[in-house]
Design an enzyme around this catalytic site. Sequence first.
Site, PDB file in Angstrom:
ATOM      1  CE  LYS A   5      -4.211  -1.778   2.187  1.00 21.11           C
ATOM      2  NZ  LYS A   5      -5.229  -1.556   3.223  1.00 21.11           N
ATOM      3  CG  ASP A  39      -8.459   0.592   3.302  1.00 20.29           C
ATOM      4  OD1 ASP A  39      -9.282  -0.249   2.915  1.00 20.29           O
ATOM      5  OD2 ASP A  39      -7.234   0.375   3.344  1.00 20.29           O
TER       6      ASP A  39
HETATM    7  P1  NAP Z   1      -0.137  -2.486  10.365  1.00 17.93           P
HETATM    8  O1  NAP Z   1       0.246  -1.341   9.494  1.00 17.93           O
HETATM    9  O2  NAP Z   1       0.760  -3.665  10.505  1.00 17.93           O
HETATM   10  O3  NAP Z   1      -0.439  -1.874  11.826  1.00 17.93           O
HETATM   11  C1  NAP Z   1      -0.787  -2.665  12.942  1.00 17.93           C
HETATM   12  C2  NAP Z   1      -0.641  -1.795  14.186  1.00 17.93           C
HETATM   13  O4  NAP Z   1      -1.082  -2.538  15.318  1.00 17.93           O
HETATM   14  C3  NAP Z   1       0.804  -1.393  14.446  1.00 17.93           C
HETATM   15  O5  NAP Z   1       0.837  -0.078  14.926  1.00 17.93           O
HETATM   16  C4  NAP Z   1       1.215  -2.383  15.530  1.00 17.93           C
HETATM   17  O6  NAP Z   1       2.232  -1.813  16.300  1.00 17.93           O
HETATM   18  C5  NAP Z   1      -0.063  -2.482  16.334  1.00 17.93           C
HETATM   19  N1  NAP Z   1      -0.121  -3.627  17.233  1.00 17.93           N
HETATM   20  C6  NAP Z   1      -0.384  -3.572  18.558  1.00 17.93           C
HETATM   21  N2  NAP Z   1      -0.388  -4.785  19.104  1.00 17.93           N
HETATM   22  C7  NAP Z   1      -0.095  -5.635  18.112  1.00 17.93           C
HETATM   23  C8  NAP Z   1       0.035  -7.044  18.069  1.00 17.93           C
HETATM   24  N3  NAP Z   1      -0.113  -7.818  19.150  1.00 17.93           N
HETATM   25  N4  NAP Z   1       0.324  -7.627  16.874  1.00 17.93           N
HETATM   26  C9  NAP Z   1       0.492  -6.861  15.771  1.00 17.93           C
HETATM   27  N5  NAP Z   1       0.365  -5.508  15.762  1.00 17.93           N
HETATM   28  C10 NAP Z   1       0.073  -4.915  16.935  1.00 17.93           C
HETATM   29  O7  NAP Z   1      -1.530  -3.080   9.881  1.00 17.93           O
HETATM   30  P2  NAP Z   1      -2.778  -2.262   9.298  1.00 17.93           P
HETATM   31  O8  NAP Z   1      -2.711  -2.252   7.827  1.00 17.93           O
HETATM   32  O9  NAP Z   1      -2.911  -0.993  10.046  1.00 17.93           O
HETATM   33  O10 NAP Z   1      -3.964  -3.261   9.697  1.00 17.93           O
HETATM   34  C11 NAP Z   1      -4.377  -3.437  11.037  1.00 17.93           C
HETATM   35  C12 NAP Z   1      -5.546  -4.388  11.076  1.00 17.93           C
HETATM   36  O11 NAP Z   1      -6.610  -3.861  10.323  1.00 17.93           O
HETATM   37  C13 NAP Z   1      -5.266  -5.774  10.466  1.00 17.93           C
HETATM   38  O12 NAP Z   1      -5.867  -6.729  11.287  1.00 17.93           O
HETATM   39  C14 NAP Z   1      -5.950  -5.717   9.121  1.00 17.93           C
HETATM   40  O13 NAP Z   1      -6.388  -6.991   8.688  1.00 17.93           O
HETATM   41  C15 NAP Z   1      -7.126  -4.821   9.434  1.00 17.93           C
HETATM   42  N6  NAP Z   1      -7.680  -4.105   8.256  1.00 17.93           N
HETATM   43  C16 NAP Z   1      -9.000  -4.241   8.020  1.00 17.93           C
HETATM   44  C17 NAP Z   1      -9.561  -3.553   6.951  1.00 17.93           C
HETATM   45  C18 NAP Z   1     -11.040  -3.678   6.703  1.00 17.93           C
HETATM   46  O14 NAP Z   1     -11.481  -3.397   5.593  1.00 17.93           O
HETATM   47  N7  NAP Z   1     -11.822  -4.034   7.693  1.00 17.93           N
HETATM   48  C19 NAP Z   1      -8.775  -2.748   6.131  1.00 17.93           C
HETATM   49  C20 NAP Z   1      -7.412  -2.607   6.419  1.00 17.93           C
HETATM   50  C21 NAP Z   1      -6.871  -3.312   7.499  1.00 17.93           C
HETATM   51  P3  NAP Z   1       3.517  -2.639  16.777  1.00 17.93           P
HETATM   52  O15 NAP Z   1       3.862  -3.628  15.727  1.00 17.93           O
HETATM   53  O16 NAP Z   1       4.555  -1.595  16.991  1.00 17.93           O
HETATM   54  O17 NAP Z   1       3.054  -3.248  18.034  1.00 17.93           O
END
Ligand code: NAP
Length: 276
Positions: A70, A106
Amino acid sequence: MPAISASTKLTAVIGNPIRHSLSPLLHNSFYAKEGIDAVMLAFENASIESLVTAIRALSIELTAVTLPHKQSIIPLLDEVDDVAKSIGAVNTVVNRGGKLKGFNTDVVGFARSIQGVQLKNKNVLILGAGGAARMAAYHLRQEGANIFCHNNRTMEDARALSQDFAGTPVEAEELGRVEYDLIVNATPVGMTPNIANSPLAREYIRSGSVVFDVIYTPLETRLMKEALEQGARAISGLNMLVEQGLEQERLWLNREIRNRGYTEVLREKLSNNYTR
Ligand code: NAP
């Protein structure tokens, strides 16, 4: 959907890994119901350069972009819409006559999922500091919410997010100082198979508030269940997933699109495949 022929348009979802993507199901259900002569296929590749070359070579008119591409796709595009630029992430590419333009739907999916929730001057807690958190912070800032950012593992990232979107970082021991009107989980905590986990203790969820969980597997996370028990409203990430996908079609086809039962199509698929 008309039978596949030489005039059938190819649309794509790209990422790595991509096997579990629900985009083909959503978009192909849409094409079938609306009688659009197109088919979406999923393409997995670690190289974003190769994927963009393929988009150009095969004249793929609509591409859904997912992790980990992305951000890295941005410099490879001919143009990026202002909202996607501010968020720093593109999840959609529309190809018009060989010119690739990036968008972020999104944020539209998120906005539609929480439609009707009062945001102006309301206290909103964002959990996480990755792509989804940035997207949420962008929208909440636009709507005039007071943003509070917490990230349990890496508070440094929550501080950076706060700075970018005029929010306030909140350390774990300070979480109880503010009453939140909306809580947004933008972490994967609680996602299948780790469904016993929650990113926030239930004591911080107040009756009458709203909890939005970006996760859609399981359909009801522990956070959502506890929100309901606390007398709050709980919204699943499934709504966002469907709305962001329909917005991709709207951008491509340039016409209004109604959600004609697509949430139910995905809900059924998820109910059959995953443990709730
Ligand atoms: P990302 O960029 O990897 O961000 C994840 C965030 O969560 C990071 O800041 C991470 O920080 C934090 N975090 C806290 N505790 C965590 C843990 N135990 N394991 C992993 N990360 C942890 O991912 P993203 O793209 O923001 O996506 C986040 C979630 O949203 C995912 O589950 C994804 O499937 C979902 N999502 C859903 C949609 C939808 O349409 N519903 C769309 C996009 C994303 P640290 O790693 O520093 O802890």
